[in-house]
Write a protein that holds these residues in place. Structure first.
Motif, mmCIF file in Angstrom:
data_model
loop_
_atom_site.group_PDB
_atom_site.id
_atom_site.type_symbol
_atom_site.label_atom_id
_atom_site.label_comp_id
_atom_site.label_asym_id
_atom_site.label_seq_id
_atom_site.Cartn_x
_atom_site.Cartn_y
_atom_site.Cartn_z
ATOM 1 N N VAL A 83 0.838 -1.203 0.000
ATOM 2 C CA VAL A 83 0.000 0.000 0.000
ATOM 3 C C VAL A 83 0.873 1.254 0.000
ATOM 4 N N ARG A 84 1.914 1.227 0.808
ATOM 5 C CA ARG A 84 2.804 2.393 0.864
ATOM 6 C C ARG A 84 3.460 2.643 -0.484
ATOM 7 N N GLN A 85 3.933 1.568 -1.113
ATOM 8 C CA GLN A 85 4.572 1.732 -2.418
ATOM 9 C C GLN A 85 3.572 2.176 -3.489
ATOM 10 N N THR A 86 2.333 1.725 -3.360
ATOM 11 C CA THR A 86 1.318 2.115 -4.333
ATOM 12 C C THR A 86 1.018 3.610 -4.262
ATOM 13 N N LEU A 87 1.081 4.173 -3.066
ATOM 14 C CA LEU A 87 0.762 5.588 -2.875
ATOM 15 C C LEU A 87 1.969 6.500 -3.074
ATOM 16 N N GLU A 88 3.097 5.951 -3.453
ATOM 17 C CA GLU A 88 4.252 6.788 -3.761
ATOM 18 C C GLU A 88 4.058 7.429 -5.138
ATOM 19 N N ARG A 109 -0.499 14.252 0.174
ATOM 20 C CA ARG A 109 -0.232 12.873 -0.249
ATOM 21 C C ARG A 109 0.442 12.068 0.861
ATOM 22 N N ARG A 110 1.418 12.689 1.533
ATOM 23 C CA ARG A 110 2.132 11.968 2.601
ATOM 24 C C ARG A 110 1.202 11.649 3.772
ATOM 25 N N VAL A 111 0.345 12.626 4.099
ATOM 26 C CA VAL A 111 -0.608 12.370 5.191
ATOM 27 C C VAL A 111 -1.566 11.246 4.806
ATOM 28 N N TYR A 112 -2.052 11.283 3.603
ATOM 29 C CA TYR A 112 -2.968 10.241 3.135
ATOM 30 C C TYR A 112 -2.273 8.868 3.128
ATOM 31 N N GLN A 113 -1.026 8.865 2.680
ATOM 32 C CA GLN A 113 -0.260 7.610 2.657
ATOM 33 C C GLN A 113 -0.060 7.063 4.057
#
Length: 385
Positions: free
Chosen positions: A32-37, A73-77
């Motif tokens: 999930v983390r990599q997907t949101l990068e 984006r970082r907060v959402y991730q």
């Protein structure tokens, strides 16, 4: 034992589920983390475009908007990864408990052959019958291999014990005949009219030695018989046996200046009365002979729930606690009186333990603070039908 194995199996299932679930949640969180990068080459997001499709110039406002979008984006991730971890952890604990519960249930089925083997081994141990076998009927696995090994060991032990008992019995019977002949010849020689005093003294000494050897052989025979499991059991009252033995030992007790006290309550049991009589006789004789002039002996019988108890206590020399177990070994005597033949052959208490063991009973010895011993024999209580 099986309960402990079931518990360990259940805990192992729960631990494996917990570990696998933690790894899985970690992998999902990483994906999930990599997907949101952010990915290169995908262009600017829609909110960074103007209505006519032309990008604004790189002004200060544009930079601020871009930085703000990155923060969002970082907060959402972070929130998304956190939610994956929290929800996964919440679901993981009940799942581990459920896995442990299922492991507990499945272990019951898995350990069923072990329970069967354990029950068979316990039955053989309680029956003292080495001719029985586990005879596990199941698939050719580790449990069957273990059961077959135990059966092999039981077979070897049975052959060894049977050979030992046969040897003792045969040797004792073979030795009885020459001893009887020796006693007869010595007795005839002593009673001859022309026998001198030296011959008579020598004959008396030989008769004492011969009598001691006869007692030794009788003890070996009784020990060999007592170690065999009593299968044909007849009901009788232990009190009747004790009264008969005490009446027969009254003369010896009087000669030794030992007072015998009896407190005999009904104690119904079952077995071979002759062997039990030998057991009681050995205890009473032991209490009288290992005593001192003016000493006392207490004999009692009673019923306790599903057991009957015979207790023989006597005064005498103090007995160290570390010698308690050794007195039941053959040819072991207390206080170093190995050469005193009038006190027996050293097989008395060995026979007591063997007879009690053959009747599914136990015998215990406890030193008395005032000196002497307290010997207690417990046998199964069997009401007469």
């Amino acid at each position: 034992m099986t309960k402990n194995l079931r518990l360990r199996f259940a805990l192992a299932c729960g631990a494996v589920f917990l570990l696998a679930g933690a790894v899985l949640i970690g992998v999902v969180a990483f994906v999930v983390r990599q997907t949101l990068e952010p990915r290169a080459g995908l262009g600017r997001p829609a909110y960074m475009r103007v209505s006519n499709g032309i990008y604004p110039p790189y002004t200060i406002g544009y930079s601020v908007a871009q930085e703000r979008a990155e923060q969002v984006r970082r907060v959402y991730q972070a929130e998304t990864v956190k939610n994956v971890l929290v929800v996964g952890a919440i679901a993981l604990l009940p799942g581990a408990g459920l896995a442990a519960l299922l492991g507990w249930r499945e272990a019951r089925w898995t350990l069923r052959p072990i329970r069967s083997v354990t029950a068979s081994a316990r039955r053989i141990a309680q029956s003292h019958d080495l001719t029985e076998r586990i005879a596990h009927d199941g698939p050719d696995d580790e449990v069957k291999e273990l059961a077959d090994i135990v059966d092999t060991v039981l077979g070897r032990l049975a052959r060894s014990f049977d050979g030992q008992r046969r040897f003792v019995a045969n040797a004792s019977h073979e030795l009885r005949t020459p001893l009887t002949i020796n006693r007869t010849l010595v007795d005839v020689a002593v009673r001859r009219a022309d026998a001198g005093e030296d011959v008579k003294r020598l004959g008396e000494s030989l008769l004492l030695v011969n009598a001691r050897h006869e007692r030794l052989i009788d003890g070996l025979l009784a020990l060999a018989e007592g170690e065999q499991k009593v299968l044909d059991r007849r009901p009788f009252d232990l009190t009747d046996v004790a009264e008969h033995v005490l009446d027969a030992a009254a003369e010896e007790a009087e000669a030794a200046q030992v007072a015998v006290h009896r407190l005999l309550d009904p104690a119904p049991t079952a077995g071979e009365p002759v062997l039990v009589e030998r057991l009681v006789q050995n205890l009473v004789e032991n209490a009288i002979r290992h005593n001192h002039p003016g000493g006392e002996v207490w004999v009692s019988t009673r019923r306790r729930a599903d057991r009957v108890e015979l207790v023989v206590a006597n005064t005498g020399l103090p007995v160290p606690p570390y010698e308690i177990e050794t007195i039941f070994e053959p040819f072991r005597r207390l206080h170093g009186d190995r050469l005193r033949s009038e006190r027996g052959s050293g097989l008395g208490l060995s026979i007591v333990r063997a007879v009690a063991y053959a009747h599914d009973g136990v015998v215990t010895a406890t030193p008395r603070e005032e000196g002497g011993l307290t010997l207690a024999v417990e046998l199964p209580c069997v009401e007469p039908s």
